[in-house]
Structures are given as C-alpha cells and as structure tokens.
Scaffold this motif. Structure first.
Motif, PDB file in Angstrom:
ATOM      1  N   SER A  18     127.808  -2.364  64.863  1.00 43.65           N
ATOM      2  CA  SER A  18     126.939  -2.610  66.011  1.00 43.65           C
ATOM      3  C   SER A  18     125.483  -2.506  65.569  1.00 43.65           C
ATOM      4  CB  SER A  18     127.234  -1.588  67.105  1.00 43.65           C
ATOM      5  OG  SER A  18     126.385  -1.789  68.194  1.00 43.65           O
ATOM      6  N   ALA A  19     124.723  -3.548  65.795  1.00 43.98           N
ATOM      7  CA  ALA A  19     123.305  -3.538  65.484  1.00 43.98           C
ATOM      8  C   ALA A  19     122.557  -3.981  66.728  1.00 43.98           C
ATOM      9  CB  ALA A  19     123.012  -4.485  64.328  1.00 43.98           C
ATOM     10  N   GLN A  20     121.407  -3.391  66.944  1.00 45.83           N
ATOM     11  CA  GLN A  20     120.623  -3.781  68.107  1.00 45.83           C
ATOM     12  C   GLN A  20     119.551  -4.757  67.664  1.00 45.83           C
ATOM     13  OE1 GLN A  20     119.355  -0.160  70.055  1.00 45.83           O
ATOM     14  NE2 GLN A  20     121.266  -0.111  71.168  1.00 45.83           N
ATOM     15  N   SER A  21     119.294  -5.739  68.527  1.00 49.16           N
ATOM     16  CA  SER A  21     118.308  -6.745  68.164  1.00 49.16           C
ATOM     17  C   SER A  21     117.657  -7.320  69.412  1.00 49.16           C
ATOM     18  CB  SER A  21     118.964  -7.860  67.365  1.00 49.16           C
ATOM     19  OG  SER A  21     119.910  -8.533  68.163  1.00 49.16           O
ATOM     20  N   CYS A  22     116.565  -8.041  69.172  1.00 49.94           N
ATOM     21  CA  CYS A  22     115.867  -8.748  70.241  1.00 49.94           C
ATOM     22  C   CYS A  22     116.111 -10.239  70.062  1.00 49.94           C
ATOM     23  CB  CYS A  22     114.369  -8.477  70.157  1.00 49.94           C
ATOM     24  SG  CYS A  22     113.907  -6.762  70.516  1.00 49.94           S
ATOM     25  N   PRO A  23     116.105 -10.987  71.165  1.00 50.08           N
ATOM     26  CA  PRO A  23     116.243 -12.447  71.053  1.00 50.08           C
ATOM     27  C   PRO A  23     115.069 -13.029  70.249  1.00 50.08           C
ATOM     28  CG  PRO A  23     116.472 -11.722  73.333  1.00 50.08           C
ATOM     29  CD  PRO A  23     115.990 -10.538  72.546  1.00 50.08           C
ATOM     30  N   GLY A  24     115.252 -14.216  69.722  1.00 51.27           N
ATOM     31  CA  GLY A  24     114.182 -14.892  68.998  1.00 51.27           C
ATOM     32  C   GLY A  24     112.934 -15.034  69.856  1.00 51.27           C
ATOM     33  N   GLY A  25     111.781 -14.770  69.285  1.00 53.33           N
ATOM     34  CA  GLY A  25     110.519 -14.883  70.011  1.00 53.33           C
ATOM     35  C   GLY A  25     110.133 -13.635  70.785  1.00 53.33           C
ATOM     36  N   TRP A  26     111.004 -12.631  70.810  1.00 55.55           N
ATOM     37  CA  TRP A  26     110.718 -11.366  71.474  1.00 55.55           C
ATOM     38  C   TRP A  26     110.302 -10.349  70.420  1.00 55.55           C
ATOM     39  CZ3 TRP A  26     112.179 -10.034  76.801  1.00 55.55           C
ATOM     40  CH2 TRP A  26     112.602 -11.134  77.549  1.00 55.55           C
ATOM     41  N   TYR A  27     109.557  -9.343  70.844  1.00 56.13           N
ATOM     42  CA  TYR A  27     109.048  -8.319  69.933  1.00 56.13           C
ATOM     43  C   TYR A  27     109.677  -6.973  70.268  1.00 56.13           C
ATOM     44  CZ  TYR A  27     105.723 -11.916  68.752  1.00 56.13           C
ATOM     45  OH  TYR A  27     105.160 -13.094  68.348  1.00 56.13           O
ATOM     46  N   HIS A  28     110.047  -6.239  69.246  1.00 55.01           N
ATOM     47  CA  HIS A  28     110.756  -4.972  69.409  1.00 55.01           C
ATOM     48  C   HIS A  28     109.796  -3.774  69.357  1.00 55.01           C
ATOM     49  CE1 HIS A  28     112.613  -1.474  67.242  1.00 55.01           C
ATOM     50  NE2 HIS A  28     113.325  -1.532  68.336  1.00 55.01           N
ATOM     51  N   HIS A  29     110.012  -2.836  70.265  1.00 54.77           N
ATOM     52  CA  HIS A  29     109.359  -1.528  70.219  1.00 54.77           C
ATOM     53  C   HIS A  29     110.305  -0.526  70.879  1.00 54.77           C
ATOM     54  CE1 HIS A  29     106.365   1.633  70.278  1.00 54.77           C
ATOM     55  NE2 HIS A  29     106.643   1.825  71.554  1.00 54.77           N
ATOM     56  N   ALA A  30     110.573   0.576  70.188  1.00 56.48           N
ATOM     57  CA  ALA A  30     111.473   1.624  70.687  1.00 56.48           C
ATOM     58  C   ALA A  30     112.816   0.990  71.063  1.00 56.48           C
ATOM     59  CB  ALA A  30     110.832   2.406  71.818  1.00 56.48           C
ATOM     60  N   THR A  31     113.223   1.099  72.321  1.00 57.57           N
ATOM     61  CA  THR A  31     114.528   0.554  72.724  1.00 57.57           C
ATOM     62  C   THR A  31     114.394  -0.720  73.552  1.00 57.57           C
ATOM     63  OG1 THR A  31     114.568   1.921  74.712  1.00 57.57           O
ATOM     64  CG2 THR A  31     115.582   2.848  72.715  1.00 57.57           C
ATOM     65  N   SER A  32     113.219  -1.317  73.546  1.00 54.06           N
ATOM     66  CA  SER A  32     112.980  -2.508  74.371  1.00 54.06           C
ATOM     67  C   SER A  32     112.552  -3.697  73.539  1.00 54.06           C
ATOM     68  CB  SER A  32     111.900  -2.223  75.416  1.00 54.06           C
ATOM     69  OG  SER A  32     112.352  -1.305  76.379  1.00 54.06           O
ATOM     70  N   CYS A  33     112.689  -4.861  74.165  1.00 53.34           N
ATOM     71  CA  CYS A  33     112.214  -6.129  73.618  1.00 53.34           C
ATOM     72  C   CYS A  33     111.181  -6.683  74.603  1.00 53.34           C
ATOM     73  CB  CYS A  33     113.358  -7.123  73.482  1.00 53.34           C
ATOM     74  SG  CYS A  33     114.694  -6.571  72.408  1.00 53.34           S
ATOM     75  N   TYR A  34     110.146  -7.328  74.078  1.00 50.07           N
ATOM     76  CA  TYR A  34     109.050  -7.816  74.905  1.00 50.07           C
ATOM     77  C   TYR A  34     108.781  -9.286  74.606  1.00 50.07           C
ATOM     78  CZ  TYR A  34     108.302  -2.817  75.280  1.00 50.07           C
ATOM     79  OH  TYR A  34     108.483  -1.480  75.492  1.00 50.07           O
TER      80      TYR A  34
END
Length: 160
Positions: A18-34
């Motif tokens: 299990s790996a956590q990721s953000c969709p393409g074009g989103w930016y990761h910080h802590a547990t969220s994607c922006y």
C-alpha cells in the motif's frame, strides 16, 4: 534444486504494497493533496462545487505548516492571483467556520485589519495576493482562483 525452486516460487508471488499518492497535477503535503485551480476563476460557491467534482473540498487550512506550504507554492509559482479557501462566516456574521466540516477555526493568518466585512458583503475567505497570501475576507461572488484539497488515496503497488 531447492534454492532454484524457492526462487521461482518467490518470483511468482505477487506482493501488493500500500502506497499513498496524489493524482497527477496535485501537490502533496502531510496527508493531503492540493490542486491549485487557475484556469478559470470562479465565485466561492462555484469553486466549492468545482472541487466537489474532483472528490475534494476547498482547502481547509489547519496549521501554520499547511499555510506555509500553500503560500510557498504560490510564491514559487510567481502568481499574482488571489485564491479562495474553504472558510466562511455566511451563516453567522463574524463566526468563521470551515465550509466542509463546519469546524471552528483553530489557526488563522488574517492580514492586518482583516476580516473587516467591508459594506457587510464579505463572507468568504481567500489567500490574498496583495497581502502576501495572508487571509482576507471578500465578496463571495468575486471570481478568484482556488485551491482544492483531498486526502491522499491508497494506490496498490504490484511487485513480482
């Protein structure tokens, strides 16, 4: 032969991690994607709806770390736009709540003299370019860029 058999057996095993990721074009910080949406400025309610179509919400800034991440991204992008965030006092004047959760605000970064509710028409909050992305209350129908936030998603990594 036994070690070859074990090697073949291990090679045939597929492990799913299990790996956590953000969709393409989103930016990761802590547990969220922006997602920094700047293609078509919208009013606050329209921005809120647009984020929902992405399975996200207007950003809910809960810490100085998160606030600094957002501000640093905007400074690095060299944008001179204002960005809606998910904060409003539309229900009770002067009582700001996060739109998605209806939580009280625990962290704030209001610009000096803000919120000021000019002409009793400013009920939505934004990261204001003119204040180095400190928070400002604004007329909700103003058309600004906006930031959507969503939790990171689980993505299976297949090894084998």
């Amino acid at each position: 032969m036994g070690s070859v058999y074990r090697f073949v057996l291990l090679s045939a095993v597929v492990a799913v991690l299990s790996a956590q990721s953000c969709p393409g074009g989103w930016y990761h910080h802590a547990t969220s994607c922006y997602a920094f949406i700047d293609a078509e400025p919208l009013g606050w309610a329209e921005a809120m709806f647009y984020c929902s179509t992405l399975h996200a919400n207007l950003v809910q800034i809960e810490s100085s770390s998160e606030n600094n991440f957002l501000k640093n991204h905007l400074f690095a992008a060299k944008t001179n736009a204002t960005y809606w965030i998910g904060l409003t006092d539309a229900l009770v004047e002067g009582k700001y709540l996060w739109q998605t959760t209806q939580d009280d605000v625990n962290f704030v970064d209001w610009a000096p003299g803000e919120p000021n509710d000019v002409a009793h028409t400013e009920d939505c909050a934004a990261l204001w370019f003119g204040y180095h992305y400190q928070w400002n209350d604004a007329f909700c129908a103003n058309r600004y860029d906006f930031i959507c936030e969503r939790e990171m998603t689980e993505r299976p990594n297949i090894i084998g």
